[in-house]
Design a protein around this motif. Structure first.
Motif, PDB file in Angstrom:
ATOM      1  N   GLN A  22       0.835  -1.201   0.000  1.00  0.00           N
ATOM      2  CA  GLN A  22       0.000   0.000   0.000  1.00  0.00           C
ATOM      3  C   GLN A  22       0.873   1.256   0.000  1.00  0.00           C
ATOM      4  OE1 GLN A  22      -3.374  -0.112  -0.408  1.00  0.00           O
ATOM      5  NE2 GLN A  22      -2.995  -2.305  -0.619  1.00  0.00           N
ATOM      6  N   LYS A  23       0.368   2.313  -0.596  1.00  0.00           N
ATOM      7  CA  LYS A  23       1.088   3.574  -0.736  1.00  0.00           C
ATOM      8  C   LYS A  23       1.677   4.051   0.588  1.00  0.00           C
ATOM      9  CE  LYS A  23      -0.279   8.333  -1.285  1.00  0.00           C
ATOM     10  NZ  LYS A  23      -1.324   9.240  -1.769  1.00  0.00           N
ATOM     11  N   ALA A  24       0.875   4.103   1.639  1.00  0.00           N
ATOM     12  CA  ALA A  24       1.354   4.609   2.935  1.00  0.00           C
ATOM     13  C   ALA A  24       2.508   3.760   3.468  1.00  0.00           C
ATOM     14  CB  ALA A  24       0.213   4.645   3.948  1.00  0.00           C
ATOM     15  N   ASP A  25       2.426   2.446   3.270  1.00  0.00           N
ATOM     16  CA  ASP A  25       3.492   1.553   3.739  1.00  0.00           C
ATOM     17  C   ASP A  25       4.768   1.747   2.918  1.00  0.00           C
ATOM     18  OD1 ASP A  25       1.835   0.433   5.718  1.00  0.00           O
ATOM     19  OD2 ASP A  25       1.011  -0.995   4.275  1.00  0.00           O
ATOM     20  N   ALA A  26       4.627   1.907   1.602  1.00  0.00           N
ATOM     21  CA  ALA A  26       5.790   2.137   0.746  1.00  0.00           C
ATOM     22  C   ALA A  26       6.456   3.473   1.091  1.00  0.00           C
ATOM     23  CB  ALA A  26       5.387   2.101  -0.724  1.00  0.00           C
ATOM     24  N   ILE A  27       5.657   4.496   1.341  1.00  0.00           N
ATOM     25  CA  ILE A  27       6.202   5.793   1.740  1.00  0.00           C
ATOM     26  C   ILE A  27       6.987   5.646   3.040  1.00  0.00           C
ATOM     27  CG2 ILE A  27       5.556   8.085   2.639  1.00  0.00           C
ATOM     28  CD1 ILE A  27       3.343   8.113   0.463  1.00  0.00           C
ATOM     29  N   ARG A  28       6.427   4.957   4.004  1.00  0.00           N
ATOM     30  CA  ARG A  28       7.105   4.737   5.287  1.00  0.00           C
ATOM     31  C   ARG A  28       8.410   3.955   5.074  1.00  0.00           C
ATOM     32  NH1 ARG A  28       2.924   4.296   7.903  1.00  0.00           N
ATOM     33  NH2 ARG A  28       2.370   2.157   7.382  1.00  0.00           N
ATOM     34  N   ASP A  29       8.369   2.912   4.238  1.00  0.00           N
ATOM     35  CA  ASP A  29       9.579   2.132   3.941  1.00  0.00           C
ATOM     36  C   ASP A  29      10.693   3.010   3.392  1.00  0.00           C
ATOM     37  OD1 ASP A  29       8.217  -0.213   4.636  1.00  0.00           O
ATOM     38  OD2 ASP A  29       7.890  -0.830   2.552  1.00  0.00           O
ATOM     39  N   ILE A  30      10.352   3.861   2.426  1.00  0.00           N
ATOM     40  CA  ILE A  30      11.344   4.718   1.779  1.00  0.00           C
ATOM     41  C   ILE A  30      11.869   5.762   2.755  1.00  0.00           C
ATOM     42  CG2 ILE A  30      11.693   6.464  -0.019  1.00  0.00           C
ATOM     43  CD1 ILE A  30       9.542   4.819  -1.666  1.00  0.00           C
ATOM     44  N   GLU A  31      10.974   6.439   3.455  1.00  0.00           N
ATOM     45  CA  GLU A  31      11.392   7.509   4.368  1.00  0.00           C
ATOM     46  C   GLU A  31      12.227   6.993   5.533  1.00  0.00           C
ATOM     47  OE1 GLU A  31       8.135  11.012   3.804  1.00  0.00           O
ATOM     48  OE2 GLU A  31       7.669   9.505   5.331  1.00  0.00           O
ATOM     49  N   ASN A  32      11.949   5.781   6.000  1.00  0.00           N
ATOM     50  CA  ASN A  32      12.687   5.211   7.123  1.00  0.00           C
ATOM     51  C   ASN A  32      13.904   4.412   6.683  1.00  0.00           C
ATOM     52  OD1 ASN A  32      10.924   6.317   9.017  1.00  0.00           O
ATOM     53  ND2 ASN A  32       9.558   4.558   8.927  1.00  0.00           N
ATOM     54  N   GLY A  33      14.173   4.363   5.369  1.00  0.00           N
ATOM     55  CA  GLY A  33      15.336   3.644   4.862  1.00  0.00           C
ATOM     56  C   GLY A  33      15.229   2.135   4.994  1.00  0.00           C
TER      57      GLY A  33
ATOM     58  N   ILE B  17      15.159   3.030 -12.364  1.00  0.00           N
ATOM     59  CA  ILE B  17      14.594   4.315 -11.964  1.00  0.00           C
ATOM     60  C   ILE B  17      14.018   4.164 -10.560  1.00  0.00           C
ATOM     61  CG2 ILE B  17      12.855   6.055 -12.514  1.00  0.00           C
ATOM     62  CD1 ILE B  17      15.164   5.827 -14.544  1.00  0.00           C
ATOM     63  N   ASN B  18      14.499   4.962  -9.621  1.00  0.00           N
ATOM     64  CA  ASN B  18      14.019   4.870  -8.245  1.00  0.00           C
ATOM     65  C   ASN B  18      12.641   5.490  -8.078  1.00  0.00           C
ATOM     66  OD1 ASN B  18      16.261   3.541  -7.093  1.00  0.00           O
ATOM     67  ND2 ASN B  18      17.371   5.466  -6.988  1.00  0.00           N
ATOM     68  N   VAL B  19      11.903   4.943  -7.126  1.00  0.00           N
ATOM     69  CA  VAL B  19      10.623   5.507  -6.723  1.00  0.00           C
ATOM     70  C   VAL B  19      10.901   6.397  -5.517  1.00  0.00           C
ATOM     71  CG1 VAL B  19       8.316   5.001  -5.840  1.00  0.00           C
ATOM     72  CG2 VAL B  19       9.339   3.519  -7.590  1.00  0.00           C
ATOM     73  N   ASN B  20      10.430   7.633  -5.567  1.00  0.00           N
ATOM     74  CA  ASN B  20      10.677   8.618  -4.517  1.00  0.00           C
ATOM     75  C   ASN B  20       9.377   9.067  -3.875  1.00  0.00           C
ATOM     76  OD1 ASN B  20      13.569   8.929  -5.138  1.00  0.00           O
ATOM     77  ND2 ASN B  20      12.805   9.767  -7.055  1.00  0.00           N
ATOM     78  N   VAL B  21       9.511   9.617  -2.676  1.00  0.00           N
ATOM     79  CA  VAL B  21       8.386  10.233  -1.980  1.00  0.00           C
ATOM     80  C   VAL B  21       8.423  11.726  -2.275  1.00  0.00           C
ATOM     81  CG1 VAL B  21       7.349  10.716   0.273  1.00  0.00           C
ATOM     82  CG2 VAL B  21       8.465   8.505  -0.145  1.00  0.00           C
ATOM     83  N   VAL B  22       7.274  12.259  -2.668  1.00  0.00           N
ATOM     84  CA  VAL B  22       7.156  13.682  -2.993  1.00  0.00           C
ATOM     85  C   VAL B  22       6.090  14.287  -2.082  1.00  0.00           C
ATOM     86  CG1 VAL B  22       6.540  15.318  -4.811  1.00  0.00           C
ATOM     87  CG2 VAL B  22       7.802  13.239  -5.390  1.00  0.00           C
ATOM     88  N   ASN B  23       6.374  15.478  -1.566  1.00  0.00           N
ATOM     89  CA  ASN B  23       5.401  16.207  -0.760  1.00  0.00           C
ATOM     90  C   ASN B  23       4.565  17.086  -1.681  1.00  0.00           C
ATOM     91  OD1 ASN B  23       6.065  15.386   1.954  1.00  0.00           O
ATOM     92  ND2 ASN B  23       7.980  16.489   1.676  1.00  0.00           N
ATOM     93  N   GLY B  24       3.300  16.720  -1.859  1.00  0.00           N
ATOM     94  CA  GLY B  24       2.393  17.485  -2.707  1.00  0.00           C
ATOM     95  C   GLY B  24       1.473  18.361  -1.881  1.00  0.00           C
ATOM     96  N   THR B  25       0.638  19.118  -2.546  1.00  0.00           N
ATOM     97  CA  THR B  25      -0.282  20.018  -1.853  1.00  0.00           C
ATOM     98  C   THR B  25      -1.351  19.257  -1.077  1.00  0.00           C
ATOM     99  OG1 THR B  25      -1.618  20.191  -3.851  1.00  0.00           O
ATOM    100  CG2 THR B  25       0.036  21.897  -3.503  1.00  0.00           C
ATOM    101  N   THR B  26      -1.627  18.005  -1.469  1.00  0.00           N
ATOM    102  CA  THR B  26      -2.638  17.207  -0.763  1.00  0.00           C
ATOM    103  C   THR B  26      -2.016  16.071   0.034  1.00  0.00           C
ATOM    104  OG1 THR B  26      -2.959  15.815  -2.714  1.00  0.00           O
ATOM    105  CG2 THR B  26      -4.412  17.737  -2.473  1.00  0.00           C
TER     106      THR B  26
ATOM    107  N   LYS C  70       1.654  13.396   0.800  1.00  0.00           N
ATOM    108  CA  LYS C  70       2.774  12.691   0.180  1.00  0.00           C
ATOM    109  C   LYS C  70       2.269  11.720  -0.882  1.00  0.00           C
ATOM    110  CE  LYS C  70       5.598  13.031   4.293  1.00  0.00           C
ATOM    111  NZ  LYS C  70       6.334  12.326   5.326  1.00  0.00           N
ATOM    112  N   TYR C  71       3.078  11.564  -1.922  1.00  0.00           N
ATOM    113  CA  TYR C  71       2.754  10.594  -2.954  1.00  0.00           C
ATOM    114  C   TYR C  71       4.037   9.990  -3.507  1.00  0.00           C
ATOM    115  CZ  TYR C  71       3.641  14.386  -6.361  1.00  0.00           C
ATOM    116  OH  TYR C  71       4.199  15.392  -7.098  1.00  0.00           O
ATOM    117  N   LEU C  72       3.895   8.950  -4.318  1.00  0.00           N
ATOM    118  CA  LEU C  72       5.024   8.239  -4.902  1.00  0.00           C
ATOM    119  C   LEU C  72       5.201   8.661  -6.355  1.00  0.00           C
ATOM    120  CD1 LEU C  72       4.103   4.743  -3.480  1.00  0.00           C
ATOM    121  CD2 LEU C  72       5.987   6.203  -2.696  1.00  0.00           C
TER     122      LEU C  72
END
Length: 87
Positions: free
Chosen positions: A31-42, A56-65, A67-69
């Motif tokens: 799930q998106k939230a879990d993948a974001i947590r995985d990336i941010e926590n290394g 090509i790496n998948v990154n976390v981006v801070n959007g106006t609404t 975080k997204y991948l």
């Protein structure tokens, strides 16, 4: 830390990425939230690599609404998360 190749994505009705997938992997779907947590926590990295293209790496981006991948832009649209098949 594990490198996790993404070969498909789940999308909502607006086309936003909701999960990352690779058939046959115990972690998939992620799930998106879990993948974001995985990336941010290394804990894990996620990447896309279609045949004949570079990794090509998948990154976390801070959007106006929130975080997204997003995959790093390259010369091939085949590596875009939006363009991967649905999972």
């Amino acid at each position: 830390m594990a490198d996790r190749q993404v070969t498909a994505t789940g999308k909502d009705k607006d086309g936003d990425i909701t999960k990352l997938c690779k058939a046959g992997e115990a972690w998939s779907p992620r799930q998106k939230a879990d993948a974001i947590r995985d990336i941010e926590n290394g804990l894990h990295t996620y990447f896309v690599q279609q045949p004949g293209t570079s990794r090509i790496n998948v990154n976390v981006v801070n959007g106006t609404t929130g975080k997204y991948l997003r995959s790093t832009a390259d010369k091939s649209s085949k590596n875009n998360l939006d363009n991967l098949p649905d999972c």
